[in-house]
Design a protein around this motif. Structure first.
Motif, PDB file in Angstrom:
ATOM      1  N   ALA A 122     -21.584-112.027 -35.697  1.00 54.31           N
ATOM      2  CA  ALA A 122     -22.323-112.067 -36.962  1.00 54.31           C
ATOM      3  C   ALA A 122     -22.812-110.683 -37.349  1.00 54.31           C
ATOM      4  O   ALA A 122     -22.805-110.308 -38.540  1.00 54.31           O
ATOM      5  CB  ALA A 122     -23.508-113.031 -36.844  1.00 54.31           C
ATOM      6  N   ALA A 123     -23.236-109.887 -36.382  1.00 56.87           N
ATOM      7  CA  ALA A 123     -23.731-108.544 -36.687  1.00 56.87           C
ATOM      8  C   ALA A 123     -22.620-107.648 -37.217  1.00 56.87           C
ATOM      9  O   ALA A 123     -22.859-106.795 -38.089  1.00 56.87           O
ATOM     10  CB  ALA A 123     -24.356-107.932 -35.431  1.00 56.87           C
ATOM     11  N   GLY A 124     -21.400-107.821 -36.694  1.00 49.12           N
ATOM     12  CA  GLY A 124     -20.302-106.953 -37.129  1.00 49.12           C
ATOM     13  C   GLY A 124     -19.861-107.171 -38.557  1.00 49.12           C
ATOM     14  O   GLY A 124     -19.174-106.310 -39.139  1.00 49.12           O
ATOM     15  N   SER A 125     -20.244-108.308 -39.151  1.00 47.74           N
ATOM     16  CA  SER A 125     -19.808-108.601 -40.525  1.00 47.74           C
ATOM     17  C   SER A 125     -20.908-108.406 -41.563  1.00 47.74           C
ATOM     18  O   SER A 125     -20.691-108.722 -42.743  1.00 47.74           O
ATOM     19  CB  SER A 125     -19.293-110.045 -40.600  1.00 47.74           C
ATOM     20  N   LEU A 126     -22.059-107.913 -41.141  1.00 43.37           N
ATOM     21  CA  LEU A 126     -23.167-107.780 -42.088  1.00 43.37           C
ATOM     22  C   LEU A 126     -22.934-106.689 -43.130  1.00 43.37           C
ATOM     23  O   LEU A 126     -23.595-106.700 -44.181  1.00 43.37           O
ATOM     24  CB  LEU A 126     -24.470-107.495 -41.330  1.00 43.37           C
ATOM     25  N   TRP A 127     -22.064-105.765 -42.895  1.00 47.88           N
ATOM     26  CA  TRP A 127     -21.892-104.649 -43.829  1.00 47.88           C
ATOM     27  C   TRP A 127     -21.369-105.108 -45.189  1.00 47.88           C
ATOM     28  O   TRP A 127     -21.606-104.455 -46.210  1.00 47.88           O
ATOM     29  CB  TRP A 127     -20.941-103.597 -43.238  1.00 47.88           C
ATOM     30  N   HIS A 128     -20.656-106.269 -45.214  1.00 45.00           N
ATOM     31  CA  HIS A 128     -20.155-106.762 -46.502  1.00 45.00           C
ATOM     32  C   HIS A 128     -20.804-108.079 -46.914  1.00 45.00           C
ATOM     33  O   HIS A 128     -20.475-108.611 -47.983  1.00 45.00           O
ATOM     34  CB  HIS A 128     -18.628-106.954 -46.465  1.00 45.00           C
ATOM     35  N   SER A 129     -21.717-108.663 -46.097  1.00 44.76           N
ATOM     36  CA  SER A 129     -22.330-109.945 -46.434  1.00 44.76           C
ATOM     37  C   SER A 129     -23.821-109.835 -46.731  1.00 44.76           C
ATOM     38  O   SER A 129     -24.412-110.804 -47.226  1.00 44.76           O
ATOM     39  CB  SER A 129     -22.124-110.947 -45.281  1.00 44.76           C
ATOM     40  N   VAL A 149     -27.397-104.456 -50.089  1.00 49.97           N
ATOM     41  CA  VAL A 149     -27.794-103.119 -49.667  1.00 49.97           C
ATOM     42  C   VAL A 149     -29.306-102.977 -49.591  1.00 49.97           C
ATOM     43  O   VAL A 149     -29.839-102.228 -48.762  1.00 49.97           O
ATOM     44  CB  VAL A 149     -27.183-102.056 -50.612  1.00 49.97           C
ATOM     45  N   ASP A 150     -30.032-103.703 -50.468  1.00 45.63           N
ATOM     46  CA  ASP A 150     -31.501-103.592 -50.455  1.00 45.63           C
ATOM     47  C   ASP A 150     -32.113-104.188 -49.189  1.00 45.63           C
ATOM     48  O   ASP A 150     -33.275-103.903 -48.877  1.00 45.63           O
ATOM     49  CB  ASP A 150     -32.088-104.290 -51.688  1.00 45.63           C
ATOM     50  N   GLN A 151     -31.352-105.041 -48.477  1.00 49.75           N
ATOM     51  CA  GLN A 151     -31.845-105.555 -47.211  1.00 49.75           C
ATOM     52  C   GLN A 151     -31.506-104.603 -46.056  1.00 49.75           C
ATOM     53  O   GLN A 151     -32.262-104.514 -45.082  1.00 49.75           O
ATOM     54  CB  GLN A 151     -31.256-106.947 -46.929  1.00 49.75           C
ATOM     55  N   LEU A 152     -30.382-103.930 -46.154  1.00 54.53           N
ATOM     56  CA  LEU A 152     -30.041-102.959 -45.119  1.00 54.53           C
ATOM     57  C   LEU A 152     -30.813-101.659 -45.302  1.00 54.53           C
ATOM     58  O   LEU A 152     -31.298-101.075 -44.328  1.00 54.53           O
ATOM     59  CB  LEU A 152     -28.528-102.685 -45.129  1.00 54.53           C
ATOM     60  N   ARG A 185     -33.418-108.060 -37.750  1.00 57.45           N
ATOM     61  CA  ARG A 185     -33.917-109.260 -38.412  1.00 57.45           C
ATOM     62  C   ARG A 185     -32.801-109.930 -39.216  1.00 57.45           C
ATOM     63  O   ARG A 185     -32.679-111.166 -39.232  1.00 57.45           O
ATOM     64  CB  ARG A 185     -35.099-108.888 -39.316  1.00 57.45           C
ATOM     65  N   ASN A 186     -31.959-109.135 -39.878  1.00 55.48           N
ATOM     66  CA  ASN A 186     -30.842-109.696 -40.630  1.00 55.48           C
ATOM     67  C   ASN A 186     -29.819-110.342 -39.703  1.00 55.48           C
ATOM     68  O   ASN A 186     -29.214-111.366 -40.046  1.00 55.48           O
ATOM     69  CB  ASN A 186     -30.161-108.612 -41.463  1.00 55.48           C
ATOM     70  N   VAL A 187     -29.632-109.774 -38.520  1.00 55.09           N
ATOM     71  CA  VAL A 187     -28.694-110.348 -37.565  1.00 55.09           C
ATOM     72  C   VAL A 187     -29.205-111.721 -37.100  1.00 55.09           C
ATOM     73  O   VAL A 187     -28.423-112.684 -37.021  1.00 55.09           O
ATOM     74  CB  VAL A 187     -28.512-109.410 -36.357  1.00 55.09           C
ATOM     75  N   ARG A 188     -30.502-111.841 -36.831  1.00 58.35           N
ATOM     76  CA  ARG A 188     -31.036-113.130 -36.413  1.00 58.35           C
ATOM     77  C   ARG A 188     -30.890-114.162 -37.510  1.00 58.35           C
ATOM     78  O   ARG A 188     -30.560-115.324 -37.240  1.00 58.35           O
ATOM     79  CB  ARG A 188     -32.496-112.967 -36.008  1.00 58.35           C
ATOM     80  N   SER A 189     -31.153-113.760 -38.730  1.00 58.35           N
ATOM     81  CA  SER A 189     -31.027-114.695 -39.841  1.00 58.35           C
ATOM     82  C   SER A 189     -29.584-115.161 -40.014  1.00 58.35           C
ATOM     83  O   SER A 189     -29.318-116.349 -40.263  1.00 58.35           O
ATOM     84  CB  SER A 189     -31.529-114.055 -41.141  1.00 58.35           C
TER      85      SER A 189
END
Length: 384
Positions: free
Chosen positions: A178-185, A188-191, A374-378
């Motif tokens: 899940a963490a590896g796919s966060l760059w496109h899911s 940007v305002d969350q990253l 935090r985004n990874v956990r979500s």
């Protein structure tokens, strides 16, 4: 009778009916001795007696007894009586009585109960006494059940931590993917939030506030790093690189923070993290990341010569490398950059450390990494 009314009445001693009163007074100063064994009879009344004497009842002789411990005894006829002992002071111990040879038939030791001290007893759940130190079968079974339940809870907690991506050395497969796919899911305002609060992140625990001034388009890693750093990161590959540049509240400093998404698995990220830690690659000035300079912003002149402090963090529970590099916003060059880990020390005296540029890089990188976790956990908690 009239002759004796003026003085106290005294009984004469046995066998001496005509003894005078002075004879009794004469024996007052001498220690008391028990009389001889009682006689079988008493003499008859003398003709000179004016009153009838009391006659003792004949009794068998008794063994001699030691002297009474208190005072002296008075003799009346052939019967010996002892006066009551005087009261003792409460604070003074009494003198032990002289030993007395008891009659074996009346001895207390012959009639007292035999007392033995056995093992102390407790009580079980049914209020039945049981020896202490022993456990019943039910208690042993209960203890075994508690042990099994406790081990089950511990193993369950460890398993749950692994599934949700806890703070272990390696993340769970679901969390890692899940963490590896966060760059496109993830937006940007969350990253890279528009404003980042750094409470206590400045020198001496001062608060910091960073404002985002530029976001670079997502890209590959070509020309994104110096050749030596690109070589060090090559074992984990490059899936995507995200970058943003911030400035402080006074616009005196600029800082670029980046998220490098790799193609490595969990063992590959762990190996890279171990190498950075053992070889201290994050402290080498020839392995500094490059900044992102955006035209028309306070970071327009932020290039390689302006790098003052930096930090690199290799995650093990996600295929991500987090880094940050800071410098002055006026474009001045820095001849002696210093890693953020050294610049934030309390005894650091370099110009970079005194200006707080180490706190800028370290503080912003820490908070971006915190938001990413935090985004990874979500993402891992959402149903697939």
């Amino acid at each position: 009778m009239s002759e004796t009314s003026g003085r106290p009445f005294r009984l004469p001693a046995p066998g001496r009916p005509d003894a005078s009163a002075g004879a009794a007074a004469e024996t007052a100063g001498r220690p008391f001795r028990l009389p001889a064994p009682r006689r079988t009879g008493a003499p008859g009344e003398h003709a000179s007696e004016t009153t009838a004497r009391l006659r003792p009842v004949p009794a068998d002789p008794v063994p001699d007894e030691p002297a009474a411990p208190f005072g002296r005894s008075s003799v009346q006829g052939t019967t010996t009586t002892r006066p009551a002992p005087p009261p003792r002071p409460a604070h003074r111990p009494s003198a032990p009585a002289a030993p007395v040879t008891p009659d074996p038939a009346l001895s207390w030791s012959a009639t007292r109960p035999l007392v033995s001290f056995g093992e102390p007893e407790g009580y079980d759940g049914d209020a039945r006494p049981r020896p202490l130190g022993r456990r019943g079968a039910s208690q042993a079974a209960a203890a075994a059940v508690c042990l099994v339940l406790g081990l089950g809870l511990i193993s369950g907690a460890v398993t749950g931590s692994w599934l949700v991506g806890g703070s272990g050395d390696e993340g769970a497969p679901s969390t890692f993917a899940a963490a590896g796919s966060l760059w496109h899911s993830v937006p940007v305002d969350q990253l890279f939030p528009p404003t980042v609060q750094g409470r206590g992140a400045g020198p001496g625990g001062a608060d910091r506030t960073w404002t985002r001034i530029a976001v670079a388009p997502d890209s590959d890693c070509k020309d994104a790093f110096d050749p030596l750093l690109r070589k060090a990161l090559a074992p984990v590959g490059c899936e995507r690189l995200l970058r943003a540049t911030y400035t402080d509240a006074t616009e005196s400093y600029v800082t670029t923070v980046g998220l490098l998404f790799t193609t490595a698995d969990a063992p590959g990220m762990t190996a890279l993290a171990n190498r950075f830690r053992k070889e201290r690659l994050d402290r080498r000035s020839d392995l500094m990341p490059l900044p992102y300079a955006a035209k028309g912003t306070p970071a327009a002149g932020f290039g390689a010569p302006q790098r003052a402090s930096w930090t690199v963090s290799v995650l093990t529970e996600a295929p991500v490398v987090v880094y940050a590099v800071s410098g002055w916003a006026d474009g001045r060059t820095v001849d002696d950059p210093q890693p953020a880990g050294d610049a934030v020390e309390a005894d650091a005296t370099t110009a970079v450390a005194q200006a707080g540029l180490g706190n800028e890089a370290q503080g912003l990188a820490d908070r971006v990494e915190r938001d990413f976790r935090r985004n990874v956990r979500s993402a891992s908690e959402q149903p697939s």
